[in-house]
Write a protein that holds these residues in place. Structure first.
Motif, PDB file in Angstrom:
ATOM      1  N   PRO A  99       7.282  41.735  24.177  1.00  0.00           N
ATOM      2  CA  PRO A  99       9.284  41.538  24.972  1.00  0.00           C
ATOM      3  C   PRO A  99       9.514  43.350  25.708  1.00  0.00           C
ATOM      4  CG  PRO A  99       9.648  42.221  22.415  1.00  0.00           C
ATOM      5  CD  PRO A  99       8.135  41.892  22.837  1.00  0.00           C
ATOM      6  N   ASN A 100       7.895  44.260  24.973  1.00  0.00           N
ATOM      7  CA  ASN A 100       8.215  45.222  25.865  1.00  0.00           C
ATOM      8  C   ASN A 100       7.895  45.567  27.507  1.00  0.00           C
ATOM      9  OD1 ASN A 100       9.859  46.244  23.798  1.00  0.00           O
ATOM     10  ND2 ASN A 100       8.150  46.556  22.206  1.00  0.00           N
ATOM     11  N   VAL A 101       6.987  44.617  27.587  1.00  0.00           N
ATOM     12  CA  VAL A 101       6.436  44.796  28.906  1.00  0.00           C
ATOM     13  C   VAL A 101       7.062  44.079  30.015  1.00  0.00           C
ATOM     14  CG1 VAL A 101       4.233  43.341  30.294  1.00  0.00           C
ATOM     15  CG2 VAL A 101       3.566  44.326  28.142  1.00  0.00           C
ATOM     16  N   SER A 102       7.752  44.777  30.775  1.00  0.00           N
ATOM     17  CA  SER A 102       8.265  44.995  32.106  1.00  0.00           C
ATOM     18  C   SER A 102       7.985  44.080  33.573  1.00  0.00           C
ATOM     19  CB  SER A 102       9.351  45.803  32.228  1.00  0.00           C
ATOM     20  OG  SER A 102       8.660  47.190  33.132  1.00  0.00           O
ATOM     21  N   ASP A 103       8.228  43.786  34.472  1.00  0.00           N
ATOM     22  CA  ASP A 103       7.448  42.878  35.380  1.00  0.00           C
ATOM     23  C   ASP A 103       6.524  45.065  36.346  1.00  0.00           C
ATOM     24  OD1 ASP A 103       8.391  40.610  35.202  1.00  0.00           O
ATOM     25  OD2 ASP A 103       9.938  41.422  36.898  1.00  0.00           O
ATOM     26  N   HIS A 104       7.364  45.658  36.148  1.00  0.00           N
ATOM     27  CA  HIS A 104       7.405  47.244  36.719  1.00  0.00           C
ATOM     28  C   HIS A 104       6.057  47.434  35.553  1.00  0.00           C
ATOM     29  CE1 HIS A 104       6.415  50.971  38.339  1.00  0.00           C
ATOM     30  NE2 HIS A 104       6.865  51.208  37.295  1.00  0.00           N
ATOM     31  N   ASP A 105       5.838  47.490  34.627  1.00  0.00           N
ATOM     32  CA  ASP A 105       4.115  48.578  33.533  1.00  0.00           C
ATOM     33  C   ASP A 105       3.032  46.656  34.514  1.00  0.00           C
ATOM     34  OD1 ASP A 105       5.441  49.585  32.289  1.00  0.00           O
ATOM     35  OD2 ASP A 105       6.733  48.031  31.226  1.00  0.00           O
ATOM     36  N   LEU A 106       3.598  44.830  34.473  1.00  0.00           N
ATOM     37  CA  LEU A 106       2.866  45.011  35.155  1.00  0.00           C
ATOM     38  C   LEU A 106       1.604  44.469  36.194  1.00  0.00           C
ATOM     39  CD1 LEU A 106       4.085  41.272  34.971  1.00  0.00           C
ATOM     40  CD2 LEU A 106       2.714  42.228  33.088  1.00  0.00           C
ATOM     41  N   LEU A 107       2.414  45.885  36.647  1.00  0.00           N
ATOM     42  CA  LEU A 107       1.532  46.397  38.146  1.00  0.00           C
ATOM     43  C   LEU A 107       0.528  46.973  37.878  1.00  0.00           C
ATOM     44  CD1 LEU A 107       4.677  47.102  40.310  1.00  0.00           C
ATOM     45  CD2 LEU A 107       3.020  45.795  40.672  1.00  0.00           C
ATOM     46  N   THR A 108       0.596  47.966  36.642  1.00  0.00           N
ATOM     47  CA  THR A 108      -1.117  48.772  36.364  1.00  0.00           C
ATOM     48  C   THR A 108      -1.744  48.591  35.143  1.00  0.00           C
ATOM     49  OG1 THR A 108       0.550  50.006  35.067  1.00  0.00           O
ATOM     50  CG2 THR A 108      -0.116  50.820  36.682  1.00  0.00           C
ATOM     51  N   GLY A 109      -1.539  46.723  34.644  1.00  0.00           N
ATOM     52  CA  GLY A 109      -2.366  46.127  33.700  1.00  0.00           C
ATOM     53  C   GLY A 109      -2.121  45.625  32.509  1.00  0.00           C
ATOM     54  N   VAL A 110      -2.366  44.847  32.172  1.00  0.00           N
ATOM     55  CA  VAL A 110      -1.919  44.386  30.368  1.00  0.00           C
ATOM     56  C   VAL A 110      -3.646  43.606  29.802  1.00  0.00           C
ATOM     57  CG1 VAL A 110       0.404  43.833  30.598  1.00  0.00           C
ATOM     58  CG2 VAL A 110      -1.691  41.994  31.729  1.00  0.00           C
ATOM     59  N   THR A 111      -3.296  44.087  28.585  1.00  0.00           N
ATOM     60  CA  THR A 111      -4.592  42.653  28.259  1.00  0.00           C
ATOM     61  C   THR A 111      -4.462  41.699  27.480  1.00  0.00           C
ATOM     62  OG1 THR A 111      -5.900  43.170  26.322  1.00  0.00           O
ATOM     63  CG2 THR A 111      -4.156  44.433  25.787  1.00  0.00           C
ATOM     64  N   PHE A 112      -5.646  40.530  27.836  1.00  0.00           N
ATOM     65  CA  PHE A 112      -4.626  39.482  27.094  1.00  0.00           C
ATOM     66  C   PHE A 112      -5.945  39.276  25.620  1.00  0.00           C
ATOM     67  CE2 PHE A 112      -3.868  39.596  31.730  1.00  0.00           C
ATOM     68  CZ  PHE A 112      -2.939  39.193  32.040  1.00  0.00           C
ATOM     69  N   ALA A 113      -6.824  40.143  25.672  1.00  0.00           N
ATOM     70  CA  ALA A 113      -7.777  40.184  24.599  1.00  0.00           C
ATOM     71  C   ALA A 113      -6.838  39.815  23.395  1.00  0.00           C
ATOM     72  CB  ALA A 113      -8.702  41.690  24.669  1.00  0.00           C
ATOM     73  N   SER A 114      -7.278  38.475  22.768  1.00  0.00           N
ATOM     74  CA  SER A 114      -7.104  37.986  21.716  1.00  0.00           C
ATOM     75  C   SER A 114      -8.725  38.373  20.436  1.00  0.00           C
ATOM     76  CB  SER A 114      -6.980  36.787  21.300  1.00  0.00           C
ATOM     77  OG  SER A 114      -6.890  36.409  20.183  1.00  0.00           O
ATOM     78  N   GLY A 115      -7.665  39.752  19.102  1.00  0.00           N
ATOM     79  CA  GLY A 115      -9.481  39.424  17.726  1.00  0.00           C
ATOM     80  C   GLY A 115      -9.775  37.994  17.275  1.00  0.00           C
ATOM     81  N   GLY A 116     -10.710  38.505  16.881  1.00  0.00           N
ATOM     82  CA  GLY A 116     -12.087  36.889  16.716  1.00  0.00           C
ATOM     83  C   GLY A 116     -11.911  35.987  17.736  1.00  0.00           C
ATOM     84  N   SER A 117     -11.336  36.302  19.494  1.00  0.00           N
ATOM     85  CA  SER A 117     -12.073  35.114  20.357  1.00  0.00           C
ATOM     86  C   SER A 117     -13.704  35.310  20.165  1.00  0.00           C
ATOM     87  CB  SER A 117     -11.349  35.761  21.565  1.00  0.00           C
ATOM     88  OG  SER A 117     -10.885  34.679  22.493  1.00  0.00           O
ATOM     89  N   GLY A 118     -13.746  33.890  21.119  1.00  0.00           N
ATOM     90  CA  GLY A 118     -15.138  34.327  21.500  1.00  0.00           C
ATOM     91  C   GLY A 118     -15.493  33.600  22.815  1.00  0.00           C
ATOM     92  N   LEU A 119     -17.019  32.948  23.109  1.00  0.00           N
ATOM     93  CA  LEU A 119     -16.724  31.355  24.164  1.00  0.00           C
ATOM     94  C   LEU A 119     -17.474  30.465  24.059  1.00  0.00           C
ATOM     95  CD1 LEU A 119     -19.775  34.138  25.816  1.00  0.00           C
ATOM     96  CD2 LEU A 119     -16.916  33.745  27.325  1.00  0.00           C
ATOM     97  N   ASP A 120     -17.677  30.415  22.390  1.00  0.00           N
ATOM     98  CA  ASP A 120     -17.642  29.294  21.621  1.00  0.00           C
ATOM     99  C   ASP A 120     -16.264  28.430  20.877  1.00  0.00           C
ATOM    100  OD1 ASP A 120     -18.749  26.471  20.283  1.00  0.00           O
ATOM    101  OD2 ASP A 120     -20.279  28.121  19.464  1.00  0.00           O
ATOM    102  N   ASN A 121     -16.222  27.016  21.444  1.00  0.00           N
ATOM    103  CA  ASN A 121     -14.658  26.696  20.632  1.00  0.00           C
ATOM    104  C   ASN A 121     -15.079  26.781  19.131  1.00  0.00           C
ATOM    105  OD1 ASN A 121     -16.425  24.275  20.381  1.00  0.00           O
ATOM    106  ND2 ASN A 121     -15.400  23.031  21.657  1.00  0.00           N
ATOM    107  N   LEU A 122     -16.619  26.551  18.959  1.00  0.00           N
ATOM    108  CA  LEU A 122     -16.784  26.566  16.828  1.00  0.00           C
ATOM    109  C   LEU A 122     -15.941  27.840  16.494  1.00  0.00           C
ATOM    110  CD1 LEU A 122     -20.039  24.701  16.613  1.00  0.00           C
ATOM    111  CD2 LEU A 122     -17.751  23.855  16.360  1.00  0.00           C
ATOM    112  N   THR A 123     -15.668  28.704  17.226  1.00  0.00           N
ATOM    113  CA  THR A 123     -15.581  30.566  16.669  1.00  0.00           C
ATOM    114  C   THR A 123     -14.281  29.980  17.210  1.00  0.00           C
ATOM    115  OG1 THR A 123     -17.129  31.466  18.163  1.00  0.00           O
ATOM    116  CG2 THR A 123     -15.219  32.635  17.520  1.00  0.00           C
ATOM    117  N   ILE A 124     -13.550  29.700  17.907  1.00  0.00           N
ATOM    118  CA  ILE A 124     -12.152  29.846  18.291  1.00  0.00           C
ATOM    119  C   ILE A 124     -11.493  29.074  16.639  1.00  0.00           C
ATOM    120  CG2 ILE A 124     -10.036  28.520  19.074  1.00  0.00           C
ATOM    121  CD1 ILE A 124     -11.728  31.085  20.184  1.00  0.00           C
ATOM    122  N   GLU A 125     -12.394  27.345  16.489  1.00  0.00           N
ATOM    123  CA  GLU A 125     -11.394  26.904  15.049  1.00  0.00           C
ATOM    124  C   GLU A 125     -11.814  27.390  13.814  1.00  0.00           C
ATOM    125  OE1 GLU A 125     -14.221  23.580  15.529  1.00  0.00           O
ATOM    126  OE2 GLU A 125     -13.337  22.890  17.412  1.00  0.00           O
TER     127      GLU A 125
END
Length: 350
Positions: A99-125
């Motif tokens: 909730p703390n990310v404003s539209d103005h904040d988005l102009l300089t970037g954010v991270t969408f990364a998620s701990g434990g993520s991967g390229l293989d759907n088995l990893t996500i499972e």
């Protein structure tokens, strides 16, 4: 005395690099958007039903507010140092349910990364993390918010000048090759074929980023996984050459190095086919391995009994490379960031 002079020279050389990058960036970089796993997760997992969360102490202990933000470190990540050096913001915030990310904040970037993520759907499972396509959909949401906030023209100007950083793959090898070799069975225990499978998925994701406007893309390679504390510990408990020894596993390191070689080639081929793109390979393998093998060169202590099970966390984490079983300390991330600022960003920034 000589070592003091070395460290002073080393510091000022990096300070000058940061000043040069900041000057260039003020004209050529509008924002940083990050995708991938825990090495770039600024707190997206805080609102997810997953075991992989850094929203509790001692994570974040050495941040200015001494509070856990969801970063998998005692302090800042490499992307935090990078956005600071680019003069964009102090920390790269998470986007998911923040909730703390404003539209103005988005102009300089954010991270969408998620701990434990991967390229293989088995990893996500296994990890219940956010996969890359879910992260991509969040980025599409950001685009819609920006278009409503500042208009379509300014939005595309921001995206055109933004740097996109992708760091993913470690969890795939960890989960599906080293801990539970499910995928290796499918590929007849040929880890090279599994590399190819992962790289095909990564190529598709980069093409998706390009298709929505990304032109400056940094792709991070794998670390020397055989030297991660988790792998060192597991290998020391199994019968074999590393039993009861705290040693890196050279075979696992060689496999990661082989993946990185293929990734480097893939990056070159993508850049050649995606018109107007600047895509760079970010080598974290070499600096991390060098920090493990020559810690004193970076002002770090050697791996050993100084930080042990009796000390739940080291009092002075800045003297160590690893904060937990998988992730670097703030000091380790700082060194990686300086490598990126010196050797990678100047190429994609132009």
């Amino acid at each position: 005395m000589a070592s003091i002079i070395f460290f002073i020279s080393f510091f000022f050389s990096l300070f000058n690099i940061s000043l040069q990058i900041s000057t260039i960036a003020s004209k050529n970089v509008s924002a940083v958007f990050a995708f991938g796993d825990s090495t770039l997760d600024g707190g997206n997992n805080n609102h997810m039903n997953t075991f992989f969360r850094g929203d509790h102490l001692p994570y974040g202990r050495d941040l200015p507010q001494h509070m856990a933000t969801g970063r998998f470190s005692n302090g800042m990540l490499s992307t935090d140092y990078i956005v600071q050096s680019l003069g964009l913001k102090d920390l790269l915030p998470p986007y998911y349910l923040n909730p703390n990310v404003s539209d103005h904040d988005l102009l300089t970037g954010v991270t969408f990364a998620s701990g434990g993520s991967g390229l293989d759907n088995l990893t996500i499972e296994l990890t219940s993390a956010m996969d890359l396509m879910s992260q991509f959909k969040l980025f599409e949401d950001v685009l819609q918010r920006l278009k409503k906030s500042v208009g379509e023209v300014k939005t595309w100007n921001v995206i055109k000048k933004a740097v996109f950083i992708v760091s993913v793959g470690t969890n795939d090898l960890l989960c599906n090759a080293y801990l539970w070799p499910t995928r290796l069975i499918k590929y007849a225990n040929d880890v090279s074929k599994y590399h190819d499978f992962l790289l095909e998925n990564l190529e598709y994701f980069i093409q998706k980023l390009y298709g929505i406007g990304a032109r400056k893309i940094v792709v991070t390679g794998l670390p020397p996984m055989g030297c991660l504390p988790l792998m060192v510990t597991i290998n020391s408990m199994l019968p074999g050459p590393y039993w009861l020894k705290r040693l890196c596993n050279p075979k696992q390191n060689q496999e990661c190095d082989a993946y990185n070689t293929k990734l480097h080639s893939k990056v070159h081929s993508l850049e050649a086919t995606l018109k107007g793109s600047k895509i760079a390979f970010f080598d974290i393998y070499s600096p991390l391995l060098d920090m493990v093998q020559s810690p004193l060169k970076y002002g770090l202590l050697e791996m050993g009994p100084v930080c042990n099970m009796l000390d739940l966390t080291c009092v002075n984490a800045s003297k160590f490379l690893f904060w937990d079983a998988m992730h670097p300390t703030q000091s380790g991330y700082w060194v990686l960031a300086q490598n990126g600022l010196k050797n990678v960003l100047p190429y994609v920034i132009g």
